[in-house]
Every structure is written in C-alpha cells, then in structure tokens.
Design a protein around this motif. Structure first.
Motif, mmCIF file in Angstrom:
data_model
loop_
_atom_site.group_PDB
_atom_site.id
_atom_site.type_symbol
_atom_site.label_atom_id
_atom_site.label_comp_id
_atom_site.label_asym_id
_atom_site.label_seq_id
_atom_site.Cartn_x
_atom_site.Cartn_y
_atom_site.Cartn_z
ATOM 1 N N GLU A 257 0.833 -1.196 0.000
ATOM 2 C CA GLU A 257 0.000 0.000 0.000
ATOM 3 C C GLU A 257 0.871 1.250 0.000
ATOM 4 N N VAL A 258 0.571 2.170 -0.898
ATOM 5 C CA VAL A 258 1.313 3.431 -0.996
ATOM 6 C C VAL A 258 0.968 4.326 0.195
ATOM 7 N N TYR A 259 1.984 4.864 0.850
ATOM 8 C CA TYR A 259 1.727 5.777 1.962
ATOM 9 C C TYR A 259 2.354 7.148 1.756
ATOM 10 N N GLN A 260 3.136 7.321 0.672
ATOM 11 C CA GLN A 260 3.765 8.623 0.457
ATOM 12 C C GLN A 260 4.220 8.765 -0.989
ATOM 13 N N ALA A 261 4.110 9.990 -1.511
ATOM 14 C CA ALA A 261 4.621 10.323 -2.846
ATOM 15 C C ALA A 261 5.532 11.530 -2.715
ATOM 16 N N VAL A 262 6.750 11.415 -3.250
ATOM 17 C CA VAL A 262 7.734 12.488 -3.150
ATOM 18 C C VAL A 262 8.126 12.941 -4.557
ATOM 19 N N TYR A 263 8.073 14.262 -4.781
ATOM 20 C CA TYR A 263 8.457 14.838 -6.075
ATOM 21 C C TYR A 263 9.760 15.599 -5.885
ATOM 22 N N ARG A 264 10.799 15.201 -6.652
ATOM 23 C CA ARG A 264 12.118 15.827 -6.542
ATOM 24 C C ARG A 264 12.592 16.300 -7.905
ATOM 25 N N ARG A 265 13.369 17.380 -7.870
ATOM 26 C CA ARG A 265 14.026 17.834 -9.093
ATOM 27 C C ARG A 265 15.188 16.901 -9.404
ATOM 28 N N GLU A 266 15.443 16.702 -10.686
ATOM 29 C CA GLU A 266 16.573 15.863 -11.081
ATOM 30 C C GLU A 266 17.831 16.707 -11.229
ATOM 31 N N GLY A 267 18.978 16.080 -11.183
ATOM 32 C CA GLY A 267 20.240 16.782 -11.363
ATOM 33 C C GLY A 267 21.039 16.877 -10.081
ATOM 34 N N GLU A 268 22.119 17.632 -10.165
ATOM 35 C CA GLU A 268 23.025 17.763 -9.030
ATOM 36 C C GLU A 268 22.370 18.463 -7.845
ATOM 37 N N ASN A 269 21.530 19.440 -8.133
ATOM 38 C CA ASN A 269 20.870 20.186 -7.059
ATOM 39 C C ASN A 269 19.495 19.615 -6.752
ATOM 40 N N SER A 270 19.427 18.317 -6.753
ATOM 41 C CA SER A 270 18.156 17.647 -6.500
ATOM 42 C C SER A 270 17.630 18.016 -5.114
ATOM 43 N N ASP A 271 16.413 18.504 -5.073
ATOM 44 C CA ASP A 271 15.794 18.804 -3.792
ATOM 45 C C ASP A 271 14.317 18.422 -3.861
ATOM 46 N N THR A 272 13.729 18.236 -2.692
ATOM 47 C CA THR A 272 12.330 17.829 -2.617
ATOM 48 C C THR A 272 11.426 19.036 -2.812
ATOM 49 N N VAL A 273 10.539 18.951 -3.784
ATOM 50 C CA VAL A 273 9.603 20.032 -4.080
ATOM 51 C C VAL A 273 8.287 19.829 -3.350
ATOM 52 N N LEU A 274 7.800 18.592 -3.352
ATOM 53 C CA LEU A 274 6.483 18.308 -2.783
ATOM 54 C C LEU A 274 6.442 16.899 -2.217
ATOM 55 N N THR A 275 5.883 16.772 -1.029
ATOM 56 C CA THR A 275 5.657 15.465 -0.408
ATOM 57 C C THR A 275 4.182 15.351 -0.056
ATOM 58 N N ILE A 276 3.575 14.244 -0.480
ATOM 59 C CA ILE A 276 2.156 14.021 -0.231
ATOM 60 C C ILE A 276 1.968 12.692 0.477
ATOM 61 N N ALA A 277 1.213 12.719 1.561
ATOM 62 C CA ALA A 277 0.799 11.504 2.264
ATOM 63 C C ALA A 277 -0.681 11.660 2.589
ATOM 64 N N GLU A 278 -1.222 10.718 3.331
ATOM 65 C CA GLU A 278 -2.661 10.754 3.609
ATOM 66 C C GLU A 278 -3.096 12.089 4.192
ATOM 67 N N LYS A 279 -2.353 12.589 5.168
ATOM 68 C CA LYS A 279 -2.672 13.870 5.786
ATOM 69 C C LYS A 279 -1.460 14.793 5.758
ATOM 70 N N LEU A 280 -0.761 14.778 4.648
ATOM 71 C CA LEU A 280 0.417 15.627 4.483
ATOM 72 C C LEU A 280 0.448 16.208 3.072
ATOM 73 N N PHE A 281 0.597 17.523 2.997
ATOM 74 C CA PHE A 281 0.804 18.219 1.727
ATOM 75 C C PHE A 281 1.872 19.260 1.992
ATOM 76 N N GLN A 282 3.121 18.870 1.783
ATOM 77 C CA GLN A 282 4.254 19.717 2.141
ATOM 78 C C GLN A 282 4.924 20.218 0.867
ATOM 79 N N TYR A 283 4.609 21.469 0.533
ATOM 80 C CA TYR A 283 5.149 22.076 -0.679
ATOM 81 C C TYR A 283 6.260 23.049 -0.309
#
Length: 435
Positions: A257-283
């Motif tokens: 079961e999926v509990y989290q989705a993480v969106y990251r930029r690609e490349g050397e300066n990869s950083d997390t842009v958005l994290t989504i979970a059941e009760k989490l929306f961290q932009y």
C-alpha cells in the motif's frame, strides 16, 4: 433605513477555535465583532460549523459561553431580536450535525418575519430566543443530517444542513448553513480528477438543494447557501502545475500500500519540491498559495462550477483553509492539506436577480475576516449587500401568508380568460350598440 436593508452573512468553521477557548477563540471573537461593527448591518446571520470543536465530547460545554460573549457584546446592543439555533446534542448520533445558526435583527428593521416549518406560515419575530439540544424545541428550522449509508464507501459524521426562511420586506429568503464532506486522504484525492471526494460532495450538495427547493414549492425564493463546503482544488492538476514533468517516488508499506509520494528535481541540485501523504501536503514554496490572494490557483477551483443554478461573487481573497492553529501565526499555512477555498457563500438564480440592486448601488462585498491573525485552521468568510424595500413578492405585514399559497394569485390562464371576456364584451357593444 434609507430605502434599503443591509444584510451581512458570515460563515465560519470554528472547530479549532474551541481547542483554545482563552486564546484563538478570543481572537476569532474580536475579529468577528469588529467586522460586524464596521459593516453595521440591519440583519446579521452567522453560520458556524463544528460547533463545540473537533473534540466536542470535552469542549461542547464551551458553546454557551461563546454564544453569550457574542449576544452580550456592545456591538450587538442595538439588535433587539435574535434567533440562535445550536445543534449540540452529541448523544443523538443520528441527528447531530454540530451546526450553529445565529441571527440578529437591528431595532430599526421592522419589516421582517420568520417561517414556521410546522405551521407553514410566516410569523412575527420578537425577543431573543436561544434553542439548543437537538433543536426539537424550534419550529423555525429545517435540519437534515446526511444518513449513515449515504456514502457506503466512507465513514462520515456531523455533516448536514440547517435551513431557516425569512420574509424581508416582502422578499422570501432561505439561509442555509451547510457542512459537506472533507478529503479523508490526499493520496486518494490524487488518484483521479475529479476526485472521489469531489463527486461525493457534488452528490451531497444536490441532495441539499433538492430538499430546500422542495420545501419552497413553486414560489421564487432567494436562497443563500453559506458554510464549509469543503470544496478542494483539483489536486491532480495542481500537482502537475507545481511539479511539471517530475515523476513521483512512491513509498509503500510491506503490504504494497502506498503511503507517500515524493516529487524531486533531477540533477546535481536535486531537492524535494512536494511530499504528499494521507494527511500531508508539504510544498517547498507554500506561500505561492497566498500571493495575489491565490489567483494563480483559481483555475483549479472547479467544484462550485458543477452547480449551474448556483452563483458566487469573484474570489478576491486567499484560500480560507488550512491555516496554523498557533495564535501567533495568523498567515502561516498548515502542511496537512492543499490550500483551498472551503468556506464560501453561494446563491441561486433568484438571489442573483435580487443582488443586482446591490451591485448597481456598489454595495456588494465578499471577503475574509481575520486575514492577518489566527482564527483557527479556517478563516471566516462574509458577504454583505443591500436589498431594496417593498419587494412586493409578499405582504410582510400579514402573518398568515404562506410561502407558496396557491390562492394568493390568480392562475395565468384565468387572467387571460377574463381579459378575453372583457375584450369580447367591448367588441359586441361596439358592433351592436342597441343591445
């Protein structure tokens, strides 16, 4: 009253305000009363949702104290009539909605009556009435809680509507306090567009409109629905807008079961842009939702557009939810949900016609209360407008007049028949003057 009546409608989900009665709730109260003082309406309607708080079992006892603080305030000292409806009997699970509707009438406003849903007639309103419990002691309301099996896939509670009907200067007006279902899981909302929660809210709102309209019969009635609709942005397309072509990294539990989705930029300066979970929306740049009152995200605010017979003024204020519940952080957003315009005022076609007077007079306002201070996770929303006196739809001075009495007006076919007979008589008199 200078030929018009000033009306102010306010809606506020007060769930988190009850968690801090000596702090957040006091800020909320001050902001509300200041808005009323500035607006100085002849008629004030305040619709509350989640009365008693999110943990109402322990905080419902604070409801009466808050109501007294409102009704006894200096701002409302010239309002000599009031009706307060508090659905606070949490033990009655089958009917409990945790809705509160408060109405205040200025001493200068005389041409107003209240509908009795039991007697099916308008009656004069006098004095100051407070009805609590399950509201069984009031004839002046229509209350419906969505049945437990309304949405079999989900578990809901404390959701429904509370309606009152008024005759203001001969104009019949419904004021409907609405609380619809929230998004239980951000991940589930992300799966499809529109989300299953959006479809459920649509069905629920259609249910509300059907019941309210059925009660009205055939007479045109101006209906204002204001409450916590829980309308959310189209999350799937919001994420595409924020993250572009980034591919999410899915985190799964041992069972798959999926509990989290993480969106990251690609490349050397990869950083997390958005994290989504059941009760989490961290932009990463959550302040974007507040820039220019969130104008960038209005294209994803589509839920109200499903109802072709309902209208709304332009949204010129930022999303009303979710804000920090820390009393020192009035403009900070929580990272639990995607910001959205959950709290709003909608109105039907007849109300739209009636509001044309206010628009022409430039006395029509739709905005947010407590924009820069903490009022809980929801910001109160208000709409203020003026209505002309002597609308002529009904006789406000006749307490026996019903909202949809068939005998009040001649049917159209009878009127035409009488006109035809009169014309025939004139023609015969002209042709045969000796008759």
């Amino acid at each position: 009253m200078d030929g018009h009546v000033c009306v102010m409608l306010v809606t506020s989900n007060v769930g988190s305000a009850f968690e801090e009665p000596d702090d957040v709730q006091q800020i909320w109260l001050c902001e509300l009363l200041e808005a009323v003082r500035q607006g100085n309406p002849h008629f004030l309607a305040v619709h509350l949702q989640e009365l008693g708080g999110k943990h109402y079992e322990s905080t419902m006892k604070n409801v009466q104290s808050l109501v007294r603080s409102i009704t006894n305030s200096d701002v409302l000292k010239n309002y000599d009539r009031m009706l307060v409806l508090l659905d606070e009997n949490m033990k009655n699970k089958e009917t409990f909605t945790a809705l509160g509707s408060l109405y205040f009438i200025h001493k200068s406003f005389k041409d107003i009556q209240l509908w009795s849903f039991t007697k099916q007639m308008f009656e004069p309103i006098s004095g100051k009435t407070v009805v609590g419990g399950s509201l069984s002691g009031s004839e002046a309301h229509q209350k419906v809680k969505f049945p437990a099996d309304f949405f079999p896939e989900f578990r809901w509670s404390r959701k429904g509507f509370l309606n009152t009907k008024w005759n203001m200067c001969g104009r019949v007006v419904n004021l409907v306090n609405v609380h619809l279902f929230h998004d239980a899981s951000n991940l589930r909302a992300l799966e499809q567009s529109p989300s299953p929660y959006c479809l459920n809210r649509r069905r629920a709102m259609e249910h509300v409109m059907k019941l309210v309209t059925r009660e009205d019969g055939s007479q045109p009635v101006s209906t204002f629905y204001f409450g916590d609709f829980n309308f959310r942005l189209d999350l799937q397309n919001v994420v595409k807008s924020l993250c572009g072509d980034m591919s999410p990294q899915w985190s799964k539990k041992s069972g798959g079961e999926v509990y989290q989705a993480v969106y990251r930029r690609e490349g050397e300066n990869s950083d997390t842009v958005l994290t989504i979970a059941e009760k989490l929306f961290q932009y990463k740049n959550s302040s974007e939702f507040l820039i220019n009152s969130g104008e960038k995200f209005l294209e994803f605010d589509v839920e109200s557009q499903y109802f072709k017979d309902l209208h709304e003024l332009d949204l010129t204020f930022p999303p009303s939810y979710p804000y920090s519940e820390d009393s020192h952080e009035g403009t900070d957003l929580l990272t639990t949900r995607c910001p959205a315009w959950c709290d709003r005022v909608l109105f039907n076609n007849q109300a739209k016609q009636d509001l044309s007077f206010a628009s022409h007079c430039n006395k029509l306002e739709y905005g947010m209360i407590g924009r820069n201070v903490c009022t809980g996770d929801h910001k109160p929303i208000f709409m203020q407008f003026v209505l002309p006196r002597n609308a002529g739809q009904s006789n406000g001075g006749n307490s026996t007049r019903t909202a949809h009495s068939a005998g009040d007006q001649q049917p159209a076919y009878l009127t035409l028949m009488l006109v035809a007979i009169a014309c025939s008589a004139v023609l015969l008199a002209t042709m045969f003057p000796s008759l």
